[in-house]
Design an enzyme around this catalytic site. Sequence first.
Site: not given
Ligand code: ATP
Length: 332
Positions: A11, A72, A103, A126, A128, A130, A172
């Site tokens: 995000g 993503r 995360d 982020t 959030d 979190d 979230r």
């Molecule tokens: P926000 O919480 O603000 O949305 P975020 O970084 O948590 O941000 P996610 O969509 O959970 O957003 O993760 C972003 C990208 O990180 C995913 O689209 C994926 O490419 C990668 N990713 C997330 N989890 C994994 C994992 N367990 N293994 C490999 N890549 C991952």
Amino acid sequence: SKRVAILTSGGDAPGMNACIRAAIIACQKAEYTLLGYQHGYNGLLQQEHVSLSLGSTHNLIQQGGTILHSARCKEFKNREGLMKAADNLKQAEIDTLIVIGGDGSFRGASKLSEHWDGQIIGIPGTIDNDIAGTDATIGYFTAIDTAMSSIDKVRDTADAFERIFLVEVMGRNAGFLALNAALSSAADYVVVPEFFESAETEIQKMVTQIKAQRALKGAVSFIIVVAENVWPNGLAGLTEALQQHDISDVRPVTLGHVQRGGSPVAQDRLLATTLGEHAIKLVGSEATNIMVGEVNQHPVTVPLSRTWETSKPLNDARVEAMRTLMNERYSE
Ligand code: ATP
């Protein structure tokens, strides 16, 4: 001289650009080359990169969103994707990869380290908040501000018609944004995941507050802030539950993606700038698979895994204020 790459993932959040700007300038000073991968991990897989130099920093600190774009990326979650990313980094002769994200992005970065032996540094971005190991995340302060201003506006119309408004705030699975937006806009009630027992107990408390407020003040507006993903069936579910307790004339408002946008407030710019500068200081050091964060206004480094393995509690004093001023304001 080092070759550094930076990307924004997950995000998007206001202040990501301020962080990129700080990294560009710090790299320039250290005489490092800085590449920006676009569209999060997708750009890393597609070798979609731009060179970032001082020309890119003009008027950047105040811009919302991220000039590198975010995304993503499904492919990054499997072994083939990770290996391809590692190959691309080797080919581009990158020494250090900086990931600004949440995360999920950190989990991905950590997985990547099983296939690539370069240095990996995460920066929390982020709305959030979190992420454990840092007091705040880039974008969080601006999002509180945006939600607060929106609730102020909802209040104007709520007051005019003496209605009950339900306002859904992002976050979230965490209540940071909801709690802080509710406190700063003097909402009447807040529902956050950290203290949610069941819809039944929550509705009892809520109805008690509404009735007590009305007994005391007559017909007045009542604003309930609800964190996303908490109430079963969302605001529609809550509206229905209130109707079952003879509370009608309820208006739901979902703030949605406006909370992700806007020019970053000073606190986010300061956090983003400090963390971006500090991350570049660590380039070439032993530190890897770490996140740079801020605790009590000092930069800290924590292992990436800690950022998702530890749960981050809401601020105690804010929770106390919430009880006294909102959810437990009136006794039965
Ligand atoms: P926000 O919480 O603000 O949305 P975020 O970084 O948590 O941000 P996610 O969509 O959970 O957003 O993760 C972003 C990208 O990180 C995913 O689209 C994926 O490419 C990668 N990713 C997330 N989890 C994994 C994992 N367990 N293994 C490999 N890549 C991952």
